[in-house]
Design a protein around this motif. Structure first.
Motif, PDB file in Angstrom:
ATOM      1  N   ASP A  40       0.831  -1.200   0.000  1.00 62.67           N
ATOM      2  CA  ASP A  40       0.000   0.000   0.000  1.00 62.67           C
ATOM      3  C   ASP A  40       0.871   1.257   0.000  1.00 62.67           C
ATOM      4  O   ASP A  40       0.592   2.215  -0.723  1.00 62.67           O
ATOM      5  CB  ASP A  40      -0.921   0.008   1.231  1.00 62.67           C
ATOM      6  CG  ASP A  40      -1.978  -1.075   1.170  1.00 62.67           C
ATOM      7  OD1 ASP A  40      -2.697  -1.128   0.162  1.00 62.67           O
ATOM      8  OD2 ASP A  40      -2.070  -1.869   2.112  1.00 62.67           O
ATOM      9  N   THR A  41       1.913   1.252   0.821  1.00 61.80           N
ATOM     10  CA  THR A  41       2.767   2.429   0.960  1.00 61.80           C
ATOM     11  C   THR A  41       4.230   2.026   0.910  1.00 61.80           C
ATOM     12  O   THR A  41       4.622   1.009   1.498  1.00 61.80           O
ATOM     13  CB  THR A  41       2.490   3.148   2.295  1.00 61.80           C
ATOM     14  OG1 THR A  41       1.131   3.572   2.337  1.00 61.80           O
ATOM     15  CG2 THR A  41       3.397   4.367   2.471  1.00 61.80           C
ATOM     16  N   LYS A  68       3.937   3.357  -8.938  1.00 58.31           N
ATOM     17  CA  LYS A  68       2.615   3.876  -8.564  1.00 58.31           C
ATOM     18  C   LYS A  68       1.715   4.010  -9.774  1.00 58.31           C
ATOM     19  O   LYS A  68       0.534   3.627  -9.734  1.00 58.31           O
ATOM     20  CB  LYS A  68       2.774   5.219  -7.859  1.00 58.31           C
ATOM     21  CG  LYS A  68       1.465   5.837  -7.375  1.00 58.31           C
ATOM     22  CD  LYS A  68       1.705   7.168  -6.677  1.00 58.31           C
ATOM     23  CE  LYS A  68       0.391   7.795  -6.232  1.00 58.31           C
ATOM     24  NZ  LYS A  68       0.585   9.099  -5.565  1.00 58.31           N
ATOM     25  N   ARG A  74       0.452   2.008  -3.875  1.00 55.69           N
ATOM     26  CA  ARG A  74      -0.593   3.032  -3.815  1.00 55.69           C
ATOM     27  C   ARG A  74      -0.071   4.384  -3.389  1.00 55.69           C
ATOM     28  O   ARG A  74      -0.475   5.407  -3.926  1.00 55.69           O
ATOM     29  CB  ARG A  74      -1.687   2.570  -2.844  1.00 55.69           C
ATOM     30  CG  ARG A  74      -2.494   1.368  -3.328  1.00 55.69           C
ATOM     31  CD  ARG A  74      -3.551   0.985  -2.314  1.00 55.69           C
ATOM     32  NE  ARG A  74      -4.422   2.129  -2.007  1.00 55.69           N
ATOM     33  CZ  ARG A  74      -5.254   2.161  -0.958  1.00 55.69           C
ATOM     34  NH1 ARG A  74      -5.299   1.137  -0.118  1.00 55.69           N
ATOM     35  NH2 ARG A  74      -6.007   3.224  -0.753  1.00 55.69           N
ATOM     36  N   ARG A  75       0.828   4.413  -2.407  1.00 55.90           N
ATOM     37  CA  ARG A  75       1.281   5.691  -1.853  1.00 55.90           C
ATOM     38  C   ARG A  75       2.796   5.720  -1.774  1.00 55.90           C
ATOM     39  O   ARG A  75       3.445   4.694  -1.556  1.00 55.90           O
ATOM     40  CB  ARG A  75       0.703   5.938  -0.455  1.00 55.90           C
ATOM     41  CG  ARG A  75      -0.800   6.002  -0.388  1.00 55.90           C
ATOM     42  CD  ARG A  75      -1.293   6.259   1.044  1.00 55.90           C
ATOM     43  NE  ARG A  75      -0.969   7.612   1.490  1.00 55.90           N
ATOM     44  CZ  ARG A  75      -0.071   7.907   2.422  1.00 55.90           C
ATOM     45  NH1 ARG A  75       0.651   6.930   2.994  1.00 55.90           N
ATOM     46  NH2 ARG A  75       0.136   9.171   2.786  1.00 55.90           N
ATOM     47  N   ASP A  99       3.070  11.353  -2.145  1.00 54.71           N
ATOM     48  CA  ASP A  99       1.894  11.641  -1.332  1.00 54.71           C
ATOM     49  C   ASP A  99       2.209  12.352  -0.026  1.00 54.71           C
ATOM     50  O   ASP A  99       1.371  13.092   0.496  1.00 54.71           O
ATOM     51  CB  ASP A  99       1.159  10.331  -1.025  1.00 54.71           C
ATOM     52  CG  ASP A  99       0.661   9.653  -2.291  1.00 54.71           C
ATOM     53  OD1 ASP A  99      -0.417  10.031  -2.778  1.00 54.71           O
ATOM     54  OD2 ASP A  99       1.365   8.759  -2.794  1.00 54.71           O
ATOM     55  N   GLU A 100       3.408  12.138   0.520  1.00 56.56           N
ATOM     56  CA  GLU A 100       3.736  12.751   1.811  1.00 56.56           C
ATOM     57  C   GLU A 100       5.236  12.961   1.914  1.00 56.56           C
ATOM     58  O   GLU A 100       6.023  12.136   1.446  1.00 56.56           O
ATOM     59  CB  GLU A 100       3.262  11.865   2.967  1.00 56.56           C
ATOM     60  CG  GLU A 100       3.444  12.474   4.339  1.00 56.56           C
ATOM     61  CD  GLU A 100       2.939  11.589   5.452  1.00 56.56           C
ATOM     62  OE1 GLU A 100       3.229  11.898   6.629  1.00 56.56           O
ATOM     63  OE2 GLU A 100       2.264  10.580   5.161  1.00 56.56           O
TER      64      GLU A 100
END
Length: 422
Positions: A40-41, A68, A74-75, A99-100
């Motif tokens: 996911d990340t 991605k 995903r992130r 994303d971050e």
């Protein structure tokens, strides 16, 4: 529960940050995976020390963006030294698919999920630096030197030993300065002596020492030949006094050579590792040749050579006398060859000897194929990841085992050995 993976770039000190971050995310209910594909990340913990390290981080980001866009992750989260130094806003503009972002988080006491082999772990005893060498961006990234308290370090070390760690590698931006900010003077000898008393550790390896604070008590501890290995990592950077002064190293050649003489004389089987910079602003041909002769004289068994990089915000980036890039490259190639020659000579002298070799794991080729009777190991002379290795022939050798091995051949700086349990 969400899945995540982490890619950790740069030095062992950064790896400790990654280990703390992994454990923090696990405690929040996330599942860690070693393979990034399908997570996911994915977290990328970056190095920002020099431009080439930041370029490596950018290349990784581009690769993660492709993953991605293909729907394989995903992130993307990018953290660490590069966003701390360059700022999140500018990087976010260049990489909108991330994303971050966040910089360095000094969570010094959080638990860790070890990302090393189970028998090896790093103990970071401090963060930041007060030296302000003119070429270095570490103070701007990590802030001033901050020691961790003795009691806290011993608790963490006990926990690492309890998990099966056999080799403890002590790291900081500058280990010999440890304790000064807390206790008014360096107390590294006291810390190392306490670490040696912990059951479970076989080897204690000290990294990133600074010549100014390498005193007789520390030399005596090395010479005692208990758990502290006779392996001394002492980045010197240069040998010419005018260059050392421009670097703000606060030590001259005569003082350095007096220390090296002590180390060679008083510590049996000592292996010296250093780091050297070529092409520093103002470096003349004569000063470079002085550096080469210095290396020829002291014959460092291990050495890292780095071309000068003018890092934005450092004092050295503003100095006059910039050496042309092509000249820096030539000097780098020459000094690298000299350093490699001495490392190969050390390896050649081990041929025919019996040495203790710590097994790190099986040999796996570039295609992922595992050889059933070939393993990778290291002697006391080799720190993880940065130094030569030992190719060991044997059967069913366990990672973490310490075996007597006959050195039968060399491959450049590496050793080829046969375990006595074959």
């Amino acid at each position: 529960m969400k899945t995540f993976s982490i890619v950790s770039l740069g030095c062992p000190k950064n790896l400790v940050d990654s280990e703390r971050l992994v454990r923090k995310l696990e405690l929040e209910g996330n599942e860690f995976r070693t393979d990034i594909d399908g997570c996911d990340t994915v977290v990328l913990n970056t190095c920002g020390f020099i431009d080439s390290a930041r370029q490596e981080a950018r290349d990784y980001i581009r690769s993660l963006v492709i993953f991605k866009n293909e729907g394989r992750i995903r992130r993307i989260v990018v953290c660490g030294c590069m966003p701390q130094l360059e700022g999140v806003a500018a990087l976010a503009k260049d990489f909108p698919d991330v994303d971050e972002w966040f910089g360095v988080r000094n969570d010094l006491i959080e638990p860790r999920h070890l990302l090393t082999a189970k028998h090896v772990a790093y103990l970071r005893i401090a963060d930041g630096c007060d030296r302000h060498c003119t070429y270095c961006s570490i103070p701007a990234i990590r802030g001033p030197f901050k020691s961790r308290p003795l009691e806290e370090l011993l608790v963490e070390a006990e926990e690492l030993a309890a998990t099966g760690v056999k080799e403890l590698v002590v790291v900081a931006q500058e280990t010999t300065f440890w304790g000064t900010d807390l206790y008014g003077k360096p107390r590294l000898v006291e810390l190392l002596a306490a670490l040696e008393k912990i059951d479970g550790f076989r080897w204690i390896r000290l990294m990133y020492t600074y010549p100014l604070f390498f005193d007789d008590a520390l030399i005596d501890l090395f010479a005692a030949k208990r758990k502290l290995l006779p392996y001394i990592d002492i980045p010197l950077q240069h040998a010419s006094d005018p260059i050392l002064k421009r670097m703000n190293r606060n030590v001259n050649r005569a003082e350095t050579e007096a220390l090296l003489a002590k180390l060679r004389d008083r510590i049996g089987n000592v292996v010296l590792r250093t780091s050297l910079i070529v092409g520093f602003p103002g470096e003349t041909d004569e000063q470079f040749n002085e550096l080469v002769k210095f290396v020829e004289l002291w014959k460092f068994e291990r050495a890292g050579v780095f071309p000068f990089s003018a890092e934005k915000g450092t004092a050295a980036a503003k100095l006059d006398g910039r050496v042309p890039p092509r000249q820096i490259e030539k000097r780098y190639e020459k000094l690298y060859a000299v350093c490699e020659k001495h490392s190969i000579a050390w390896a050649t002298k081990r041929k025919g000897r019996i040495l203790d070799v710590q097994i790190d794991g099986p040999y796996i080729d570039e295609n992922g194929h595992r050889e059933s009777n070939l393993f990778l190991g290291r002697t006391w002379a080799d720190a993880p990841d940065i130094d030569p290795i030992v190719y060991v022939t044997g059967l069913n050798l366990e990672a973490g085992a310490l075996l007597s091995c006959e050195i039968v051949e060399t491959e450049g700086c590496d050793l080829v050995a046969v375990a006595d349990v074959c």
